[in-house]
Structure formats: structure tokens, C-alpha cells
Design a protein around this motif. Sequence first.
Motif, PDB file in Angstrom:
ATOM      1  N   ILE A  61       3.068  -5.386   8.912  1.00 14.08           N
ATOM      2  CA  ILE A  61       2.308  -4.147   8.696  1.00 14.08           C
ATOM      3  C   ILE A  61       2.323  -3.776   7.222  1.00 14.08           C
ATOM      4  O   ILE A  61       1.284  -3.426   6.644  1.00 14.08           O
ATOM      5  CB  ILE A  61       2.865  -2.998   9.563  1.00 14.08           C
ATOM      6  CG1 ILE A  61       2.605  -3.289  11.040  1.00 14.08           C
ATOM      7  CG2 ILE A  61       2.247  -1.661   9.157  1.00 14.08           C
ATOM      8  CD1 ILE A  61       3.348  -2.380  12.000  1.00 14.08           C
ATOM      9  N   LEU A  62       3.491  -3.872   6.592  1.00 11.30           N
ATOM     10  CA  LEU A  62       3.578  -3.552   5.161  1.00 11.30           C
ATOM     11  C   LEU A  62       2.725  -4.506   4.332  1.00 11.30           C
ATOM     12  O   LEU A  62       2.085  -4.082   3.361  1.00 11.30           O
ATOM     13  CB  LEU A  62       5.034  -3.580   4.692  1.00 11.30           C
ATOM     14  CG  LEU A  62       5.931  -2.477   5.271  1.00 11.30           C
ATOM     15  CD1 LEU A  62       7.376  -2.699   4.845  1.00 11.30           C
ATOM     16  CD2 LEU A  62       5.449  -1.098   4.862  1.00 11.30           C
ATOM     17  N   ARG A  63       2.670  -5.775   4.719  1.00  4.89           N
ATOM     18  CA  ARG A  63       1.804  -6.729   4.016  1.00  4.89           C
ATOM     19  C   ARG A  63       0.332  -6.350   4.177  1.00  4.89           C
ATOM     20  O   ARG A  63      -0.452  -6.435   3.240  1.00  4.89           O
ATOM     21  CB  ARG A  63       2.029  -8.143   4.532  1.00  4.89           C
ATOM     22  CG  ARG A  63       3.274  -8.778   4.005  1.00  4.89           C
ATOM     23  CD  ARG A  63       3.368 -10.253   4.447  1.00  4.89           C
ATOM     24  NE  ARG A  63       4.592 -10.818   3.939  1.00  4.89           N
ATOM     25  CZ  ARG A  63       5.650 -11.112   4.680  1.00  4.89           C
ATOM     26  NH1 ARG A  63       5.623 -10.903   5.982  1.00  4.89           N
ATOM     27  NH2 ARG A  63       6.721 -11.622   4.132  1.00  4.89           N
ATOM     28  N   GLY A  64      -0.027  -5.955   5.382  1.00  3.85           N
ATOM     29  CA  GLY A  64      -1.405  -5.526   5.618  1.00  3.85           C
ATOM     30  C   GLY A  64      -1.768  -4.307   4.784  1.00  3.85           C
ATOM     31  O   GLY A  64      -2.857  -4.235   4.211  1.00  3.85           O
ATOM     32  N   LEU A  65      -0.852  -3.353   4.705  1.00  8.95           N
ATOM     33  CA  LEU A  65      -1.089  -2.166   3.882  1.00  8.95           C
ATOM     34  C   LEU A  65      -1.196  -2.546   2.406  1.00  8.95           C
ATOM     35  O   LEU A  65      -2.073  -2.054   1.689  1.00  8.95           O
ATOM     36  CB  LEU A  65       0.023  -1.135   4.098  1.00  8.95           C
ATOM     37  CG  LEU A  65       0.072  -0.505   5.484  1.00  8.95           C
ATOM     38  CD1 LEU A  65       1.324   0.358   5.636  1.00  8.95           C
ATOM     39  CD2 LEU A  65      -1.186   0.307   5.756  1.00  8.95           C
ATOM     40  N   ASP A  70      -6.511  -0.122  -2.646  1.00 10.54           N
ATOM     41  CA  ASP A  70      -7.739  -0.149  -3.443  1.00 10.54           C
ATOM     42  C   ASP A  70      -7.396   0.076  -4.915  1.00 10.54           C
ATOM     43  O   ASP A  70      -7.066   1.189  -5.322  1.00 10.54           O
ATOM     44  CB  ASP A  70      -8.700   0.929  -2.945  1.00 10.54           C
ATOM     45  CG  ASP A  70     -10.077   0.831  -3.570  1.00 10.54           C
ATOM     46  OD1 ASP A  70     -10.257   0.030  -4.520  1.00 10.54           O
ATOM     47  OD2 ASP A  70     -10.969   1.547  -3.105  1.00 10.54           O
ATOM     48  N   LEU A  71      -7.502  -0.976  -5.706  1.00 11.42           N
ATOM     49  CA  LEU A  71      -7.179  -0.903  -7.134  1.00 11.42           C
ATOM     50  C   LEU A  71      -8.229  -0.133  -7.930  1.00 11.42           C
ATOM     51  O   LEU A  71      -7.972   0.276  -9.059  1.00 11.42           O
ATOM     52  CB  LEU A  71      -7.023  -2.309  -7.713  1.00 11.42           C
ATOM     53  CG  LEU A  71      -5.795  -3.075  -7.246  1.00 11.42           C
ATOM     54  CD1 LEU A  71      -5.916  -4.551  -7.601  1.00 11.42           C
ATOM     55  CD2 LEU A  71      -4.541  -2.493  -7.847  1.00 11.42           C
ATOM     56  N   THR A  76      -3.060   2.915 -11.519  1.00 14.51           N
ATOM     57  CA  THR A  76      -1.628   3.158 -11.675  1.00 14.51           C
ATOM     58  C   THR A  76      -0.968   3.406 -10.328  1.00 14.51           C
ATOM     59  O   THR A  76       0.065   2.810 -10.005  1.00 14.51           O
ATOM     60  CB  THR A  76      -1.383   4.348 -12.620  1.00 14.51           C
ATOM     61  OG1 THR A  76      -2.014   4.072 -13.869  1.00 14.51           O
ATOM     62  CG2 THR A  76       0.090   4.595 -12.829  1.00 14.51           C
ATOM     63  N   LEU A  77      -1.553   4.294  -9.538  1.00 15.79           N
ATOM     64  CA  LEU A  77      -1.015   4.570  -8.207  1.00 15.79           C
ATOM     65  C   LEU A  77      -1.068   3.316  -7.336  1.00 15.79           C
ATOM     66  O   LEU A  77      -0.121   3.024  -6.598  1.00 15.79           O
ATOM     67  CB  LEU A  77      -1.784   5.718  -7.539  1.00 15.79           C
ATOM     68  CG  LEU A  77      -1.359   6.055  -6.115  1.00 15.79           C
ATOM     69  CD1 LEU A  77       0.102   6.487  -6.076  1.00 15.79           C
ATOM     70  CD2 LEU A  77      -2.265   7.131  -5.539  1.00 15.79           C
ATOM     71  N   ALA A  78      -2.155   2.573  -7.420  1.00 19.15           N
ATOM     72  CA  ALA A  78      -2.293   1.356  -6.622  1.00 19.15           C
ATOM     73  C   ALA A  78      -1.187   0.361  -6.959  1.00 19.15           C
ATOM     74  O   ALA A  78      -0.582  -0.228  -6.054  1.00 19.15           O
ATOM     75  CB  ALA A  78      -3.663   0.729  -6.859  1.00 19.15           C
ATOM     76  N   ARG A  79      -0.895   0.183  -8.224  1.00 16.98           N
ATOM     77  CA  ARG A  79       0.179  -0.728  -8.641  1.00 16.98           C
ATOM     78  C   ARG A  79       1.536  -0.244  -8.112  1.00 16.98           C
ATOM     79  O   ARG A  79       2.370  -1.048  -7.700  1.00 16.98           O
ATOM     80  CB  ARG A  79       0.223  -0.854 -10.165  1.00 16.98           C
ATOM     81  CG  ARG A  79      -0.951  -1.554 -10.751  1.00 16.98           C
ATOM     82  CD  ARG A  79      -0.762  -3.048 -10.681  1.00 16.98           C
ATOM     83  NE  ARG A  79      -1.945  -3.696 -11.205  1.00 16.98           N
ATOM     84  CZ  ARG A  79      -2.415  -4.829 -10.751  1.00 16.98           C
ATOM     85  NH1 ARG A  79      -1.804  -5.436  -9.773  1.00 16.98           N
ATOM     86  NH2 ARG A  79      -3.488  -5.366 -11.254  1.00 16.98           N
ATOM     87  N   GLN A  80       1.759   1.066  -8.135  1.00 15.77           N
ATOM     88  CA  GLN A  80       3.010   1.619  -7.618  1.00 15.77           C
ATOM     89  C   GLN A  80       3.131   1.362  -6.114  1.00 15.77           C
ATOM     90  O   GLN A  80       4.209   1.026  -5.619  1.00 15.77           O
ATOM     91  CB  GLN A  80       3.104   3.111  -7.910  1.00 15.77           C
ATOM     92  CG  GLN A  80       3.316   3.418  -9.376  1.00 15.77           C
ATOM     93  CD  GLN A  80       3.235   4.908  -9.673  1.00 15.77           C
ATOM     94  OE1 GLN A  80       2.746   5.702  -8.871  1.00 15.77           O
ATOM     95  NE2 GLN A  80       3.714   5.292 -10.850  1.00 15.77           N
ATOM     96  N   LEU A  81       2.030   1.547  -5.386  1.00 13.30           N
ATOM     97  CA  LEU A  81       2.046   1.295  -3.942  1.00 13.30           C
ATOM     98  C   LEU A  81       2.303  -0.180  -3.645  1.00 13.30           C
ATOM     99  O   LEU A  81       3.118  -0.522  -2.770  1.00 13.30           O
ATOM    100  CB  LEU A  81       0.737   1.743  -3.303  1.00 13.30           C
ATOM    101  CG  LEU A  81       0.561   3.242  -3.132  1.00 13.30           C
ATOM    102  CD1 LEU A  81      -0.875   3.556  -2.719  1.00 13.30           C
ATOM    103  CD2 LEU A  81       1.536   3.790  -2.113  1.00 13.30           C
TER     104      LEU A  81
END
Length: 147
Positions: A61-65, A70-71, A76-81
Motif C-alpha cells: 500500500i505504501l508503495r502504491g501511495l 504528484d510531483l 517539495t512536498l512531493a519529495r518529502q512524501l
Amino acid sequence: MSYAMNRAIAAYRTAATTVAPTAAMTLLLDEVLNAIILAAGHLRKKEFDQAHARIARATGILRGLRQNVDLDVDRTLARQLIDMYTRNIFALNSAASKSDASDRFCTIATGLLELRNAWAEMTTLSARNQQTLLEDIRAERIVAECV
């Protein structure tokens, strides 16, 4: 891409089309937390194959997320996620083989719970209680059995 990863991505996409994205995120993170609880229980019973299957479910599930971040929205937020998902996947996979697996699961679950509850605030879903979650991982909570 593995079969498990394809299933996780497909589950995410299915959930994303049938419920609001914020609710889908909350429910997917609930599923990860539930898998951690079950994995901890299997490890206590020395049911290593079942524990591995639960950890595989959570990491799938974490891999799917992670795959669906969406980069283009906020890089910046996407990289953190992406980093957070990657670290949790690694931590879950390595925790099961440690003597303090339950403590490690509690640490991982605490961080994921904070993210889950942040998503839940944007829905009609309730916050999940940290103390109850940790008691469930450690098997400290007494739950009545169904007859």
C-alpha cells in the motif's frame, strides 16, 4: 513491477474513483496500520510467514501511495512524501527481524497515525486514538471475543 505492487496501485486507483481522495487516503493508511497490528500479533505467535504477508500488505500500500505522488502540484512536498513512504517501507521490512520488533512497529505506526489523522480531519472520518493503536500492537488491550 511486482504483482503485490500492481495490486496496491490498483486498490489505490479503485478507491480514488469510488470515494473522495481524502477519505481514500485515510482508509488506505488505516489498512497499513491494521496490517502492522496483525504483523505484530503473528510475530508474537512465531507465525513468521503470516507476519511477512501482513508486512508485505502494508508495504504494498505504501508503495502504491508513493507511486501516485504528484510531483507537479508541489515538488517539495512531493519529495518529502516520497521520502517518508520509502523510509517507512524500509523500516517495516527491517523491523520484523529485530528482537524489539513491537517497539519498532509502535514507532512506525505513531508517525503513520499522525499522517492518517491529518487526512481524516479533512473528511467525516474520526481520528484514530494513538494509545489504543499502541496497545493493539503490543497486545495490551483486552478485547472481548465473539462467540
